[in-house]
Scaffold this motif. Structure first.
Motif, PDB file in Angstrom:
ATOM      1  N   ARG A   1      96.159  59.267  -0.764  1.00 33.76           N
ATOM      2  CA  ARG A   1      95.242  59.910  -1.643  1.00 33.76           C
ATOM      3  C   ARG A   1      95.821  60.392  -2.915  1.00 33.76           C
ATOM      4  O   ARG A   1      95.202  60.402  -4.162  1.00 33.76           O
ATOM      5  N   ASP A   2      96.852  61.015  -2.973  1.00 29.00           N
ATOM      6  CA  ASP A   2      97.522  61.706  -4.160  1.00 29.00           C
ATOM      7  C   ASP A   2      98.558  60.883  -4.914  1.00 29.00           C
ATOM      8  O   ASP A   2      99.223  61.411  -5.776  1.00 29.00           O
ATOM      9  N   MET A   3      98.685  59.493  -4.352  1.00 32.88           N
ATOM     10  CA  MET A   3      99.765  58.701  -5.158  1.00 32.88           C
ATOM     11  C   MET A   3      99.312  58.369  -6.563  1.00 32.88           C
ATOM     12  O   MET A   3      97.820  58.383  -6.991  1.00 32.88           O
ATOM     13  N   ALA A   4     100.061  58.215  -7.457  1.00 38.12           N
ATOM     14  CA  ALA A   4      99.945  57.820  -8.705  1.00 38.12           C
ATOM     15  C   ALA A   4      99.069  56.302  -8.769  1.00 38.12           C
ATOM     16  O   ALA A   4      99.553  55.598  -8.054  1.00 38.12           O
ATOM     17  N   ASP A   5      98.038  56.363  -9.869  1.00 38.36           N
ATOM     18  CA  ASP A   5      97.185  55.057  -9.687  1.00 38.36           C
ATOM     19  C   ASP A   5      97.608  54.057 -10.960  1.00 38.36           C
ATOM     20  O   ASP A   5      96.775  53.514 -11.587  1.00 38.36           O
ATOM     21  N   GLY A   6      98.645  54.688 -11.907  1.00 38.93           N
ATOM     22  CA  GLY A   6      98.924  54.001 -13.126  1.00 38.93           C
ATOM     23  C   GLY A   6      99.923  54.857 -13.985  1.00 38.93           C
ATOM     24  O   GLY A   6     100.368  55.859 -13.445  1.00 38.93           O
ATOM     25  N   PHE A   7     100.103  54.534 -15.025  1.00 38.18           N
ATOM     26  CA  PHE A   7     101.065  55.059 -15.916  1.00 38.18           C
ATOM     27  C   PHE A   7     100.403  55.248 -17.499  1.00 38.18           C
ATOM     28  O   PHE A   7      99.487  54.415 -17.980  1.00 38.18           O
ATOM     29  N   ILE A   8     100.962  56.295 -18.112  1.00 34.31           N
ATOM     30  CA  ILE A   8     100.483  56.343 -19.516  1.00 34.31           C
ATOM     31  C   ILE A   8     101.951  56.221 -20.386  1.00 34.31           C
ATOM     32  O   ILE A   8     102.863  57.067 -20.130  1.00 34.31           O
ATOM     33  N   ILE A   9     102.136  55.086 -20.882  1.00 31.69           N
ATOM     34  CA  ILE A   9     103.694  54.855 -21.477  1.00 31.69           C
ATOM     35  C   ILE A   9     103.484  55.204 -22.811  1.00 31.69           C
ATOM     36  O   ILE A   9     102.411  55.046 -23.666  1.00 31.69           O
ATOM     37  N   GLN A  10     104.295  56.006 -23.254  1.00 31.58           N
ATOM     38  CA  GLN A  10     104.490  56.855 -24.549  1.00 31.58           C
ATOM     39  C   GLN A  10     105.729  55.854 -25.092  1.00 31.58           C
ATOM     40  O   GLN A  10     107.144  55.958 -24.814  1.00 31.58           O
TER      41      GLN A  10
END
Length: 667
Positions: A551-560
């Motif tokens: 449930r706590d795993m990351a579900d995406g990225f915010i690439i900067q």
């Protein structure tokens, strides 16, 4: 009464706290004809010396000999403390001014001393504790509209490495030498220059010219645009020179070995009182030319009548410790006379046939007109010198020299930044792996090869220690994909880390194989180079581990990334498969109302990428790797481990009991 007053011996008073005023124990009589410096306080502090009606600078205390009737007051002015301390000082200043009036004998002299302490003391408090200026508040221009230039965004990068710019970048280059200004006569001035006949006047209403030399970076570059702020420098008519200097070129208009003294900045010259002696250059340096700037800040004249100013320039030889090794020598006597309300500014230059280290002082020789309507103030505005030693400019660095005239477009009120948009130049390989001529490029392969082979800023590897074919093949692939590498090395970094940073822009890694530097990219490959089974691994060493989603795993990225249009950090939302971006206007159509929006993204910055399409591709690569690369394996092998290299595809075939068996093919 007056005759009785002047027969009294000199009196010296010392106060450590201007808030409390003078106390009976603070004053004492001293011997006639004794020097002022003999009675100066020995404790540490910011001591101000009042001698009768005047303030005497510390450098001149040894020149004043006390006579009967003289009154001397030493005041220790505190520094710092903000608005509360400033208020207390003004309260204490009232007590001190009344005490000074009594100390100086009352009557007209006492009233003058009291008034002088109040006015000058208030000026000192404002100088020590200036009132903070509101953001955006600027000083109004004086009559006649004179202008000064200042590029506040460009600073000298002291003790920092010289920049290396790979690909296309926007930079605010640091100074390669001290910038300086010179006042030059304005040919369009309507001021009556005939007033200067006979005193050597060279013009009036002088313009300020700003000279600066910038260090761009190691190597050669192709300049795309030169800007001040967001505006092209071509729009500024008062930029006289903007010249790119490739490595090994020396500036033409800008003197790079100019040293400006920080001790001189608007020193007001009083009649027949020497200014402080200021060293013209740092220790171990010698001067071959001296430059002095003089300013009349409120113009010159009284009503309709002109007024003149006269001053002497004196120099003295000193050693590296500041000790005089000769007497003071008159270098020049200068004079000016005008009738104008426009501030007047002049630059004077003096050449020394024999280099040496000197200190300089000025003496105003005319009598200042103190009438309230008189415009008769004279200031020593700046002291510069040209050093005998040439400037230590790096021959491997590109520079930019700028000369511009201060005007309504270019002045200190703008406080703008000087910046460049450029592309680095480096050499490339042809299909036969021969080096070609240098050219501007953004391909990661060529910048990695320059870093690996450069003897100036890189690893200085010979071509025989580099897998040139692999780099060339990937350069073709990156050109087809339009993968770019745009990065500025402006901090210290190891060569190996720098190689990995450049390779990451092409989704690759650099490594050594049999002592040869090579590269591999993370991409689909069909044919494995070998297989590992229980037959060629250490028994029991083959381990498989699979990470299950939680449930706590990351579900995406915010690439900067830094966008090549705005040159500002720009985020891109990249969800994992099965999730949607929370932004309906997301780049690449990653918003899907039927899918849950990502709630726990990972923020990741990818250096060297400035294009949105490439940033989106790399974000999808990271998102799909997070979603689908959940299985890890490990095993221990012997000589078979020499067959694959880093990122080589390998068959991994463990023995699953009840499902498979293994053996060797013998025929």
């Amino acid at each position: 009464m007056l005759a009785h007053f002047v027969t009294k011996p000199p009196v010296v008073a010392i106060t450590h706290n201007p808030v409390t005023g003078l106390r009976p124990g603070d004053t004492h009589e001293v011997a006639t004809l004794s020097l002022l410096t003999e009675h100066a306080p020995t404790s540490i502090g910011c001591w101000i010396c009042w001698y009768n009606d005047d303030i005497v600078l510390r450098a001149d205390w040894h020149l004043v000999r006390l006579m009967p009737g003289d009154r001397v007051l030493f005041v220790d002015m505190p520094q710092g403390g903000g608005g509360l301390l400033k208020g207390l000082l003004f309260v204490g200043l009232a007590y001190l001014s009344f005490g000074a009036g009594a100390f100086f004998g009352g009557g007209l002299l006492g009233f003058t001393a009291s008034l002088g302490v109040g006015i000058v003391g208030g000026m000192l408090i404002n100088a020590l504790l200036p009132t903070p200026q509101a953001p955006g508040q600027t000083k109004q221009l004086a009559a006649g509209q004179v202008y000064s230039s200042s590029l506040s965004g460009n600073v000298a990068a002291l003790d920092a490495p010289i920049w290396k710019i790979c690909g296309r970048r926007k930079i605010t280059p640091p100074f390669a030498a001290q910038p300086y200004t010179i006042y030059v006569p304005n040919p369009d001035s309507t001021l009556n220059d005939s007033l200067n006949s006979g005193i050597g006047g060279k013009g009036s209403n002088d313009d300020q010219y700003y000279y600066a030399l910038f260090a761009i970076g190691e190597g050669n570059y192709e300049i795309e645009s030169t800007n001040i702020g967001l505006t092209s420098i071509k729009s500024f008519k008062d930029v006289m020179v903007c010249r790119y200097l490739p490595p090994g070129s020396y500036p033409i208009d800008v003197l790079p070995n100019i040293s400006t003294s920080p001790a001189v900045s608007g020193i007001t010259l009083d009649s027949n009182i020497y200014s402080l002696g200021v060293a013209a250059c740092p220790p171990t340096q010698q001067v071959i030319a001296l430059f002095i700037d003089m300013v009349c800040p409120v113009g010159l004249g009284l009503g309709e009548d002109p007024r003149g100013v006269n001053w002497n320039v004196e120099v003295q030889s000193i050693d590296d410790f500041g000790t005089p090794i000769s007497g003071w020598t008159l270098l020049a006597s200068e004079a000016r006379a005008y009738n104008t309300m426009t501030p007047q500014r002049w630059s004077y230059s003096y050449v020394f046939p024999v280099p040496g280290r000197i200190q300089v002082r000025l003496l105003r020789t005319d009598i200042e007109n103190t009438d309230p309507g008189a415009r008769h103030k004279l200031q020593w505005n700046a002291l510069r010198c040209q050093l005998a030693a040439p400037a230590p400019l790096n021959p491997n660095v590109s520079h930019l020299e700028v000369k511009m005239r201060s005007s309504d477009q270019l002045n200190a009120n703008t406080q703008t930044q000087f910046n460049l948009i450029l592309t680095g130049v480096t050499r490339k390989l042809d299909s036969n792996l021969n080096w070609m001529g240098a050219g501007a490029t953004r391909n990661p392969a060529w910048w990695m090869l320059e870093l690996a082979t450069s003897a100036v800023w890189g690893l200085n590897l010979p071509d025989t220690s580099i897998d040139l074919r692999s780099f060339y093949d990937y350069s073709l692939q990156w050109d087809a994909r339009q993968d770019r590498c745009d990065y500025t090395f402006d901090t210290g970094m190891s060569g190996w880390d720098a190689l990995q940073l450049l390779a990451r822009t092409g989704r690759a890694r650099v490594f050594r194989r049999n002592g040869v530097l090579t590269i591999a990219r993370d991409e689909w490959q069909d044919l494995p180079v070998t297989a590992f089974t229980p037959r060629n691994t250490i028994p029991g060493s083959m381990v498989l581990h699979e990470s299950l989603a939680t449930r706590d795993m990351a579900d995406g990225f915010i690439i900067q990334y830094e966008d090549y249009r705005t040159w500002l950090p720009t985020p891109i939302e990249v969800p994992c498969p099965g999730f949607s971006s929370s932004n309906p206007l997301a780049l690449g159509g990653l918003y899907n109302a039927a899918l849950p929006p990502m709630r726990n993204p990972i923020r990741k910055t990818i250096d060297g990428i400035t294009g949105p399409t490439q940033a989106l591709r790399e974000g999808l690569y990271e998102a799909y790797s997070l979603a689908y690369r959940r299985t890890t394996t490990s095993c221990t092998v012997e000589m078979q481990g020499m067959i694959p290299a880093y990122m080589s595809p390998v068959r991994w075939l463990p023995e699953l009991l009840g499902y498979s068996s293994s053996g060797d093919v013998v025929a």
